[in-house]
Design an enzyme around this catalytic site. Structure first.
Site, PDB file in Angstrom:
ATOM      1  N   CYS A   1       0.876  -1.253   0.227  1.00  0.00           N
ATOM      2  CA  CYS A   1       0.050   0.024  -0.074  1.00  0.00           C
ATOM      3  C   CYS A   1       0.937   1.302   0.024  1.00  0.00           C
ATOM      4  O   CYS A   1       1.391   1.680   1.077  1.00  0.00           O
ATOM      5  CB  CYS A   1      -1.058  -0.006   1.219  1.00  0.00           C
ATOM      6  SG  CYS A   1      -2.003   1.245   1.208  1.00  0.00           S
ATOM      7  N   LEU A   2       1.002   1.807  -1.054  1.00  0.00           N
ATOM      8  CA  LEU A   2       2.024   3.038  -1.162  1.00  0.00           C
ATOM      9  C   LEU A   2       1.433   3.557  -2.359  1.00  0.00           C
ATOM     10  O   LEU A   2       1.394   3.070  -3.579  1.00  0.00           O
ATOM     11  CB  LEU A   2       3.663   2.610  -1.709  1.00  0.00           C
ATOM     12  CG  LEU A   2       4.577   3.760  -1.781  1.00  0.00           C
ATOM     13  CD1 LEU A   2       4.712   4.427  -0.411  1.00  0.00           C
ATOM     14  CD2 LEU A   2       5.979   2.870  -1.896  1.00  0.00           C
TER      15      LEU A   2
END
EC number: 2.3.2.23
Length: 192
Positions: free
Chosen positions: A88-89
């Site tokens: 999750c970036l």
């Protein structure tokens, strides 16, 4: 359409600078659509001393679309799935820009290891542990680093499986495709 000349240039840039950063990118195939990134665990974190592999798939629209990246090394982190390795970036999603490179994406992932965002998690269980019992989180993250991301532990796993009668190259491939999980690698070797 994928800009292969740009990918080739980015690979050369990473190769030139890998000694100082420890970040590497290597092709998995001849057509440069499947790559493997390697980042060292940041100093002063539970990931220190670990070497983490990231599977990279180049989309047709690269560099206008972000590369698809996920950890193949198991990692205990709120913004990384402990099951799938999904990351999750924002720069791997809606904040991607064609000005970014594979190396900047890998540096950003390395920075994420140093600065988790538990309020925007990929793995809710890990995020909850991080927020409610930080010391247990640190211990678990260190244990996972020791188990899955340390070279010595990789060599020990290879040695144990080779002693069972499997070939070295076959064992290394099974361990890599299992994200460092020795038991899963053994299952793959036995079913092959």
């Amino acid at each position: 359409m994928i800009d292969f000349s740009r990918i080739q240039k980015e690979l050369q840039d990473c190769e030139r600078n890998q000694d100082s950063s420890g970040i590497r990118v290597c092709p998995k195939s001849d057509n440069l659509t499947r790559l493997t990134g390697t980042i060292p665990g940041p100093i002063g974190t539970p990931y220190e001393g670990g070497t983490f592999q990231i599977d990279i798939t180049m989309p047709d629209g690269y560099p206008f679309e972000p590369p698809k990246m996920q950890f193949s090394t198991k990692v205990w982190h709120p913004n990384i799935s402990s099951q799938s390795g999904a990351i999750c970036l924002d720069i791997l999603k809606d904040q991607w820009s064609p000005a970014l490179t594979l190396k900047t994406a890998l540096v950003s992932i390395q920075a994420l290891l140093s600065a988790p965002e538990p309020k925007d998690p990929q793995d809710a269980v890990v995020a909850e542990q991080y927020m409610k019992n930080y010391q247990v989180f640190v211990s678990t993250a260190r244990y996972w680093t020791e188990t899955f991301a340390k070279k010595s532990s990789l060599e020990e796993k290879v040695k144990r499986l080779v002693e069972m009668g499997f070939g070295d190259a076959q064992v290394r491939s099974a361990i890599e495709s299992s994200g460092g999980d020795e038991n899963l690698a053994l299952e793959k070797l036995c079913s092959a």
